[in-house]
Design an enzyme around this catalytic site. Sequence first.
Site, PDB file in Angstrom:
ATOM      1  N   CYS A   7      30.964  23.680  -8.343  1.00 25.13           N
ATOM      2  CA  CYS A   7      30.899  22.626  -7.327  1.00 25.13           C
ATOM      3  C   CYS A   7      30.028  23.141  -6.187  1.00 25.13           C
ATOM      4  O   CYS A   7      29.282  24.102  -6.367  1.00 25.13           O
ATOM      5  CB  CYS A   7      32.287  22.171  -6.870  1.00 25.13           C
ATOM      6  SG  CYS A   7      33.225  23.348  -5.877  1.00 25.13           S
ATOM      7  N   ASN A  10      32.724  26.020  -3.952  1.00 30.23           N
ATOM      8  CA  ASN A  10      33.654  26.792  -4.770  1.00 30.23           C
ATOM      9  C   ASN A  10      34.977  27.045  -4.054  1.00 30.23           C
ATOM     10  O   ASN A  10      35.581  28.108  -4.165  1.00 30.23           O
ATOM     11  CB  ASN A  10      33.020  28.112  -5.224  1.00 30.23           C
ATOM     12  CG  ASN A  10      33.801  28.842  -6.326  1.00 30.23           C
ATOM     13  OD1 ASN A  10      33.786  30.062  -6.379  1.00 30.23           O
ATOM     14  ND2 ASN A  10      34.482  28.127  -7.189  1.00 30.23           N
ATOM     15  N   CYS A  12      37.161  23.835  -3.441  1.00 27.86           N
ATOM     16  CA  CYS A  12      38.009  22.657  -3.688  1.00 27.86           C
ATOM     17  C   CYS A  12      38.068  22.274  -5.165  1.00 27.86           C
ATOM     18  O   CYS A  12      39.068  22.489  -5.827  1.00 27.86           O
ATOM     19  CB  CYS A  12      37.519  21.455  -2.878  1.00 27.86           C
ATOM     20  SG  CYS A  12      37.672  21.631  -1.089  1.00 27.86           S
ATOM     21  N   ARG A  13      36.975  21.713  -5.681  1.00 24.08           N
ATOM     22  CA  ARG A  13      36.981  21.164  -7.036  1.00 24.08           C
ATOM     23  C   ARG A  13      36.892  22.220  -8.127  1.00 24.08           C
ATOM     24  O   ARG A  13      37.703  22.220  -9.056  1.00 24.08           O
ATOM     25  CB  ARG A  13      35.826  20.161  -7.193  1.00 24.08           C
ATOM     26  CG  ARG A  13      35.965  18.942  -6.301  1.00 24.08           C
ATOM     27  CD  ARG A  13      34.709  18.100  -6.301  1.00 24.08           C
ATOM     28  NE  ARG A  13      33.628  18.792  -5.594  1.00 24.08           N
ATOM     29  CZ  ARG A  13      32.370  18.355  -5.526  1.00 24.08           C
ATOM     30  NH1 ARG A  13      32.022  17.241  -6.138  1.00 24.08           N
ATOM     31  NH2 ARG A  13      31.473  19.038  -4.857  1.00 24.08           N
ATOM     32  N   SER A  14      35.915  23.110  -8.051  1.00 23.15           N
ATOM     33  CA  SER A  14      35.743  24.063  -9.155  1.00 23.15           C
ATOM     34  C   SER A  14      36.893  25.060  -9.282  1.00 23.15           C
ATOM     35  O   SER A  14      37.252  25.415 -10.418  1.00 23.15           O
ATOM     36  CB  SER A  14      34.383  24.763  -9.099  1.00 23.15           C
ATOM     37  OG  SER A  14      34.179  25.436  -7.882  1.00 23.15           O
ATOM     38  N   ASP A 123      34.100  14.884  -3.872  1.00 21.49           N
ATOM     39  CA  ASP A 123      34.456  16.067  -3.091  1.00 21.49           C
ATOM     40  C   ASP A 123      35.579  15.681  -2.124  1.00 21.49           C
ATOM     41  O   ASP A 123      35.369  14.854  -1.237  1.00 21.49           O
ATOM     42  CB  ASP A 123      33.237  16.565  -2.319  1.00 21.49           C
ATOM     43  CG  ASP A 123      33.471  17.906  -1.661  1.00 21.49           C
ATOM     44  OD1 ASP A 123      34.646  18.315  -1.501  1.00 21.49           O
ATOM     45  OD2 ASP A 123      32.484  18.557  -1.293  1.00 21.49           O
TER      46      ASP A 123
END
Length: 151
Positions: A7, A10, A12-14, A123
Site C-alpha cells: 500500500c 505500509n 494501514c491496508r498492507s 485507504d
Amino acid sequence: MKILMVCLGNICRSPLAEGIMKARATEAGLFWTVDSAGTGHWHAGELPDQRSIHVGRKYGIDITGQRARQFHPDDFDRFDRIFVMDVNNRRDVLRLAGNEAHRSKVSLILDETHPGEECSVPDPYYDDNGFEAVYQMLDEACQQFIRSSGH
C-alpha cells in the site's frame, strides 16, 4: 508461495492484508511467506496504525510484530506475487519493474473478488470507520486467492 502486500505507507491496508493472508494460509495448512511494504518511506520502522491493530485483534489476528518498510525493486525477485491495494500503488510498483516477468507478478488484490473491475481497497487512514470495511474486503480477497490457488 511468497506473497508481498503493498500500500502507500505500509501502516494501514498492507499490514492487515499481510496478517490476514498469513492467518488464512495457516488455517489452510499452507506454509506461505507473506510480507508487506509501502511505496512511500514515511513510516519505515513504525508499527502498523493502531486502528489496523485493533481491527485485526478483533478477528484474532495480531499484526504488532510488523514494522513498516518501503518497497524495493529486489522485492520482484524475492516474491512470487505482489498484491497492491489500489491503482496508484500498482502504478508506483510497476514503475520499478525491470521486465515483463516482474510486471506479471503485480495485481490489485481486489482482482481476486472483482476480476477486471479495477477495484481499489480504500485507504482508511482519514476515516476511522473505514478499517472494518477494509478488513472485510481483504479477508474475502485473501480467502478467494487461497481457493483459486487450489487449496
